[in-house]
Scaffold this motif. Sequence first.
Motif, short mmCIF file in Angstrom:
data_model
loop_
_atom_site.label_atom_id
_atom_site.label_comp_id
_atom_site.label_asym_id
_atom_site.label_seq_id
_atom_site.Cartn_x
_atom_site.Cartn_y
_atom_site.Cartn_z
N ALA A 1 0.82 -1.22 0.00
CA ALA A 1 0.00 0.00 0.00
C ALA A 1 0.85 1.27 0.00
N GLU A 2 2.16 1.13 -0.02
CA GLU A 2 3.06 2.28 0.05
C GLU A 2 3.62 2.62 -1.34
N ASP A 3 4.12 3.84 -1.47
CA ASP A 3 4.75 4.29 -2.72
C ASP A 3 6.21 3.80 -2.73
N VAL A 4 6.36 2.47 -2.89
CA VAL A 4 7.67 1.85 -2.94
C VAL A 4 7.76 1.06 -4.24
N HIS A 5 8.82 1.30 -4.98
CA HIS A 5 8.99 0.70 -6.30
C HIS A 5 9.94 -0.50 -6.30
N ARG A 6 10.99 -0.46 -5.49
CA ARG A 6 11.99 -1.52 -5.45
C ARG A 6 12.44 -1.79 -4.02
#
Length: 176
Positions: A124-129
């Motif tokens: 649910a977080e703005d994490v890409h890698r």
Amino acid sequence: MPSERTEVQVRPGAESDLEALTDIYNHYVRETPITFDTAAFTPQERRPWLLSHPEDGPYRLMVAAEEGSPGNAQEILGYATSSPYRAKPAYSTSVEVTVYVAPHAGRRGVGTLLYQALFEALAAEDVHRAYAGIAQPNEASERLHRRFGFRHVGTYREVGRKFGRYWDVAWYEKGL
């Protein structure tokens, strides 16, 4: 009388876990090259680390605990974290992840439970890698990371010195 098998619960870390988490980490500091810290910590020294992992956002601390016998507190079996990958703003959608399991709790699936909970929270977080650095050799950690879809992207040769020798660190990456 046979002992009752208890269920392992995974939950966000709390300040009341600090002593147990410090004990687990210090085992790896003193006994293994898994972390490149070379001096054990007191719980008070580790407190800023714990507080840098709130219950929400991209930097999490998940704890695996097992209920003790009636009247006894939970036993902490391990923890997983997601932390800033690097300090510069453009790295904000990347995290570095890690798992530490109490020495007596290995080979019980605790690391798997911890990573499942951590990656569910990060969804649910703005994490890409997500990135993981694994001091070599560490076959168990490599298997765990591959199981969660990490792939090897490179190895830093002899990047750390501990216990009188140099250690390589293999880096793994996972898209989120």
